[in-house]
Design a protein around this motif. Structure first.
Motif, PDB file in Angstrom:
ATOM      1  N   THR A  52       0.860  -1.182   0.000  1.00 49.21           N
ATOM      2  CA  THR A  52       0.000   0.000   0.000  1.00 49.21           C
ATOM      3  C   THR A  52       0.897   1.233   0.000  1.00 49.21           C
ATOM      4  O   THR A  52       1.963   1.244   0.620  1.00 49.21           O
ATOM      5  CB  THR A  52      -0.943   0.062   1.218  1.00 49.21           C
ATOM      6  N   TYR A  53       0.456   2.228  -0.744  1.00 43.56           N
ATOM      7  CA  TYR A  53       1.089   3.534  -0.756  1.00 43.56           C
ATOM      8  C   TYR A  53       0.030   4.517  -0.313  1.00 43.56           C
ATOM      9  O   TYR A  53      -1.040   4.595  -0.919  1.00 43.56           O
ATOM     10  CB  TYR A  53       1.568   3.910  -2.162  1.00 43.56           C
ATOM     11  N   SER A  54       0.305   5.251   0.743  1.00 48.91           N
ATOM     12  CA  SER A  54      -0.638   6.269   1.194  1.00 48.91           C
ATOM     13  C   SER A  54       0.136   7.547   1.474  1.00 48.91           C
ATOM     14  O   SER A  54       1.260   7.520   1.956  1.00 48.91           O
ATOM     15  CB  SER A  54      -1.403   5.795   2.439  1.00 48.91           C
ATOM     16  N   TYR A  55      -0.502   8.654   1.126  1.00 48.01           N
ATOM     17  CA  TYR A  55       0.094   9.972   1.350  1.00 48.01           C
ATOM     18  C   TYR A  55      -0.633  10.614   2.520  1.00 48.01           C
ATOM     19  O   TYR A  55      -1.867  10.623   2.571  1.00 48.01           O
ATOM     20  CB  TYR A  55      -0.079  10.874   0.131  1.00 48.01           C
ATOM     21  N   TRP A  56       0.148  11.165   3.448  1.00 50.30           N
ATOM     22  CA  TRP A  56      -0.393  11.776   4.654  1.00 50.30           C
ATOM     23  C   TRP A  56       0.111  13.203   4.781  1.00 50.30           C
ATOM     24  O   TRP A  56       1.269  13.488   4.468  1.00 50.30           O
ATOM     25  CB  TRP A  56       0.014  10.949   5.877  1.00 50.30           C
TER      26      TRP A  56
END
Length: 98
Positions: A52-56
């Motif tokens: 998973t790639y998530s931007y925060w």
């Protein structure tokens, strides 16, 4: 903003359960305060390996998510499906080309 990358390897017989659960929670994760982007990838050579790639927006946003009922419930379903310990990295994006 920073990127969170999580590598997860599942027992072959549990891949469908993982994908079904991800389908249920993906919009909730994406709409969690501070989340700006979410993608799921599957390894081409090993169909039991996912990323998973998530931007925060901030590290505090990610930590709030990690302490949330949404994360705890999702992780409670996901973790028993692993064939190996998950790995995670928090990285700063330096370059992005459209």
């Amino acid at each position: 903003m920073f990127v969170r990358i999580v590598k997860m390897g599942f027992h072959e017989e549990h891949v469908g359960l993982f994908l079904d659960n991800f389908k249920k929670v993906k919009l909730d994760i994406r709409n969690f305060p501070g989340n700006r982007f979410l993608e799921l990838y599957r390894d081409k050579a090993d169909p039991t390996l996912f990323f998973t790639y998530s931007y925060w927006e901030t590290e505090a946003d990610l930590e709030t998510y990690r302490k949330s009922a949404l994360f705890c419930d999702t992780w409670a379903v996901t973790k028993p499906l692993f064939k190996q310990k998950a790995e995670a990295w928090s990285v700063d994006k330096l370059v992005s080309l459209p």
